[in-house]
Design a protein around this motif. Structure first.
Motif, PDB file in Angstrom:
ATOM      1  N   PHE A  20     -12.020   9.712   2.797  1.00 15.84           N
ATOM      2  CA  PHE A  20     -12.644   8.777   3.724  1.00 15.84           C
ATOM      3  C   PHE A  20     -11.644   8.010   4.594  1.00 15.84           C
ATOM      4  CE2 PHE A  20     -16.102   9.138   0.560  1.00 15.84           C
ATOM      5  CZ  PHE A  20     -17.069   9.624   1.422  1.00 15.84           C
ATOM      6  N   LEU A  21     -10.419   7.842   4.142  1.00 15.86           N
ATOM      7  CA  LEU A  21      -9.422   7.110   4.921  1.00 15.86           C
ATOM      8  C   LEU A  21      -8.555   8.100   5.701  1.00 15.86           C
ATOM      9  CD1 LEU A  21      -8.267   4.447   2.301  1.00 15.86           C
ATOM     10  CD2 LEU A  21      -9.851   4.138   4.188  1.00 15.86           C
ATOM     11  N   ALA A  71       0.610  -2.465  -2.218  1.00 17.26           N
ATOM     12  CA  ALA A  71       0.825  -1.543  -1.094  1.00 17.26           C
ATOM     13  C   ALA A  71       2.235  -0.961  -1.138  1.00 17.26           C
ATOM     14  CB  ALA A  71       0.583  -2.262   0.228  1.00 17.26           C
ATOM     15  N   ALA A  72       3.209  -1.761  -1.527  1.00 14.47           N
ATOM     16  CA  ALA A  72       4.580  -1.262  -1.647  1.00 14.47           C
ATOM     17  C   ALA A  72       4.671  -0.198  -2.738  1.00 14.47           C
ATOM     18  CB  ALA A  72       5.536  -2.415  -1.937  1.00 14.47           C
ATOM     19  N   ILE A  73       3.923  -0.363  -3.810  1.00 14.10           N
ATOM     20  CA  ILE A  73       3.912   0.628  -4.882  1.00 14.10           C
ATOM     21  C   ILE A  73       3.253   1.920  -4.395  1.00 14.10           C
ATOM     22  CG2 ILE A  73       2.882   1.138  -7.141  1.00 14.10           C
ATOM     23  CD1 ILE A  73       3.524  -1.752  -7.896  1.00 14.10           C
ATOM     24  N   ILE A  74       2.215   1.815  -3.575  1.00 18.02           N
ATOM     25  CA  ILE A  74       1.588   3.001  -2.985  1.00 18.02           C
ATOM     26  C   ILE A  74       2.583   3.724  -2.085  1.00 18.02           C
ATOM     27  CG2 ILE A  74      -0.243   3.817  -1.431  1.00 18.02           C
ATOM     28  CD1 ILE A  74      -1.412   2.903  -4.048  1.00 18.02           C
ATOM     29  N   PHE A  84       1.156  13.932  -1.413  1.00 21.12           N
ATOM     30  CA  PHE A  84       0.481  12.665  -1.140  1.00 21.12           C
ATOM     31  C   PHE A  84       1.194  11.988   0.013  1.00 21.12           C
ATOM     32  CE2 PHE A  84       0.200   8.025  -2.228  1.00 21.12           C
ATOM     33  CZ  PHE A  84      -1.141   7.866  -1.964  1.00 21.12           C
ATOM     34  N   ALA A  85       0.428  11.546   1.004  1.00 17.81           N
ATOM     35  CA  ALA A  85       1.044  10.894   2.160  1.00 17.81           C
ATOM     36  C   ALA A  85       0.177   9.732   2.626  1.00 17.81           C
ATOM     37  CB  ALA A  85       1.222  11.886   3.300  1.00 17.81           C
ATOM     38  N   VAL A  86       0.842   8.640   2.963  1.00 19.36           N
ATOM     39  CA  VAL A  86       0.200   7.476   3.556  1.00 19.36           C
ATOM     40  C   VAL A  86       0.926   7.216   4.863  1.00 19.36           C
ATOM     41  CG1 VAL A  86      -0.394   5.048   3.238  1.00 19.36           C
ATOM     42  CG2 VAL A  86      -0.331   6.561   1.271  1.00 19.36           C
ATOM     43  N   SER A  87       0.172   7.102   5.954  1.00 18.21           N
ATOM     44  CA  SER A  87       0.812   7.064   7.271  1.00 18.21           C
ATOM     45  C   SER A  87       1.582   5.775   7.543  1.00 18.21           C
ATOM     46  CB  SER A  87      -0.218   7.307   8.370  1.00 18.21           C
ATOM     47  OG  SER A  87      -1.233   6.340   8.327  1.00 18.21           O
ATOM     48  N   ASN A  88       1.091   4.631   7.090  1.00 21.54           N
ATOM     49  CA  ASN A  88       1.838   3.387   7.302  1.00 21.54           C
ATOM     50  C   ASN A  88       1.447   2.344   6.257  1.00 21.54           C
ATOM     51  OD1 ASN A  88      -0.604   2.254   8.192  1.00 21.54           O
ATOM     52  ND2 ASN A  88      -0.153   2.695  10.335  1.00 21.54           N
ATOM     53  N   PHE A  89       2.046   1.171   6.385  1.00 24.17           N
ATOM     54  CA  PHE A  89       1.837   0.106   5.403  1.00 24.17           C
ATOM     55  C   PHE A  89       0.387  -0.361   5.371  1.00 24.17           C
ATOM     56  CE2 PHE A  89       1.582  -4.417   4.422  1.00 24.17           C
ATOM     57  CZ  PHE A  89       2.099  -4.423   3.148  1.00 24.17           C
ATOM     58  N   TRP A  90      -0.260  -0.437   6.524  1.00 18.12           N
ATOM     59  CA  TRP A  90      -1.620  -0.973   6.580  1.00 18.12           C
ATOM     60  C   TRP A  90      -2.608  -0.044   5.892  1.00 18.12           C
ATOM     61  CZ3 TRP A  90      -1.392  -5.817   7.255  1.00 18.12           C
ATOM     62  CH2 TRP A  90      -0.390  -6.365   8.035  1.00 18.12           C
ATOM     63  N   TRP A  91      -2.405   1.269   6.028  1.00 22.81           N
ATOM     64  CA  TRP A  91      -3.247   2.202   5.299  1.00 22.81           C
ATOM     65  C   TRP A  91      -2.980   2.097   3.803  1.00 22.81           C
ATOM     66  CZ3 TRP A  91      -7.472   3.743   7.220  1.00 22.81           C
ATOM     67  CH2 TRP A  91      -7.602   4.037   8.574  1.00 22.81           C
ATOM     68  N   ALA A  92      -1.733   1.869   3.436  1.00 19.53           N
ATOM     69  CA  ALA A  92      -1.401   1.695   2.016  1.00 19.53           C
ATOM     70  C   ALA A  92      -2.055   0.432   1.465  1.00 19.53           C
ATOM     71  CB  ALA A  92       0.110   1.636   1.829  1.00 19.53           C
ATOM     72  N   LEU A  93      -2.085  -0.624   2.268  1.00 15.16           N
ATOM     73  CA  LEU A  93      -2.722  -1.876   1.842  1.00 15.16           C
ATOM     74  C   LEU A  93      -4.220  -1.673   1.646  1.00 15.16           C
ATOM     75  CD1 LEU A  93      -2.283  -4.917   1.319  1.00 15.16           C
ATOM     76  CD2 LEU A  93      -2.794  -5.278   3.738  1.00 15.16           C
ATOM     77  N   LEU A  94      -4.868  -1.033   2.616  1.00 14.57           N
ATOM     78  CA  LEU A  94      -6.303  -0.773   2.498  1.00 14.57           C
ATOM     79  C   LEU A  94      -6.588   0.169   1.330  1.00 14.57           C
ATOM     80  CD1 LEU A  94      -9.147  -1.151   3.642  1.00 14.57           C
ATOM     81  CD2 LEU A  94      -8.697   0.796   5.141  1.00 14.57           C
ATOM     82  N   PHE A  95      -5.760   1.196   1.177  1.00 12.76           N
ATOM     83  CA  PHE A  95      -5.918   2.143   0.072  1.00 12.76           C
ATOM     84  C   PHE A  95      -5.776   1.434  -1.273  1.00 12.76           C
ATOM     85  CE2 PHE A  95      -4.104   5.290  -2.888  1.00 12.76           C
ATOM     86  CZ  PHE A  95      -5.111   6.246  -2.868  1.00 12.76           C
ATOM     87  N   SER A  96      -4.795   0.542  -1.397  1.00 10.28           N
ATOM     88  CA  SER A  96      -4.592  -0.150  -2.674  1.00 10.28           C
ATOM     89  C   SER A  96      -5.752  -1.087  -2.991  1.00 10.28           C
ATOM     90  CB  SER A  96      -3.275  -0.913  -2.669  1.00 10.28           C
ATOM     91  OG  SER A  96      -3.336  -2.030  -1.814  1.00 10.28           O
ATOM     92  N   ILE A  97      -6.293  -1.757  -1.978  1.00  8.20           N
ATOM     93  CA  ILE A  97      -7.436  -2.651  -2.209  1.00  8.20           C
ATOM     94  C   ILE A  97      -8.658  -1.851  -2.643  1.00  8.20           C
ATOM     95  CG2 ILE A  97      -9.067  -4.210  -1.069  1.00  8.20           C
ATOM     96  CD1 ILE A  97      -6.672  -5.187   0.632  1.00  8.20           C
TER      97      ILE A  97
END
Length: 108
Positions: A20-21, A71-74, A84-97
């Motif tokens: 979904f993200l 988010a830093a851990i993600i 596994f890939a996360v494009s930037n910090f904001w996606w990592a923050l949303l993903f972690s929440i």
């Protein structure tokens, strides 16, 4: 047995959130299981160290800085895992929440 079940539930949540993200990518379910295991290890080892070092900042922000630590851990898991890939910090923050919310619902 309970740990394996929690690992599989977390892997399912990772796959669903990655679907979904648009800023999060997981190659397949095996990569999601590895992500779940690595996140569990990083949360046990790295998170307590980061929390201790950032106590003043966490107190000033009334605990909201813990989201930044998650988010830093993600992002750290993204560095270690090839599928596994996360494009930037904001996606990592949303993903972690969203992962925290889904884990609390699914583990209950």
């Amino acid at each position: 047995m309970k740990t394996i079940l929690k690992l599989l539930i977390t892997a399912i949540a990772v796959v669903l959130l990655a679907h979904f993200l648009p800023g999060v990518f997981v190659r397949n379910f095996w990569s999601a299981i590895i992500v779940a295991a690595v996140l569990g290890i990083l949360r046990m080892v790295v998170k307590p160290i980061l929390v201790v070092f950032t106590i003043p900042l966490t107190v000033i922000t009334l605990g909201l800085f813990l989201f930044v630590i998650n988010a830093a851990i993600i992002m750290l898991a993204d560095f270690f895992i090839g599928g596994f890939a996360v494009s930037n910090f904001w996606w990592a923050l949303l993903f972690s929440i969203l992962l925290s919310i889904s884990q609390s619902i699914l583990h209950a």
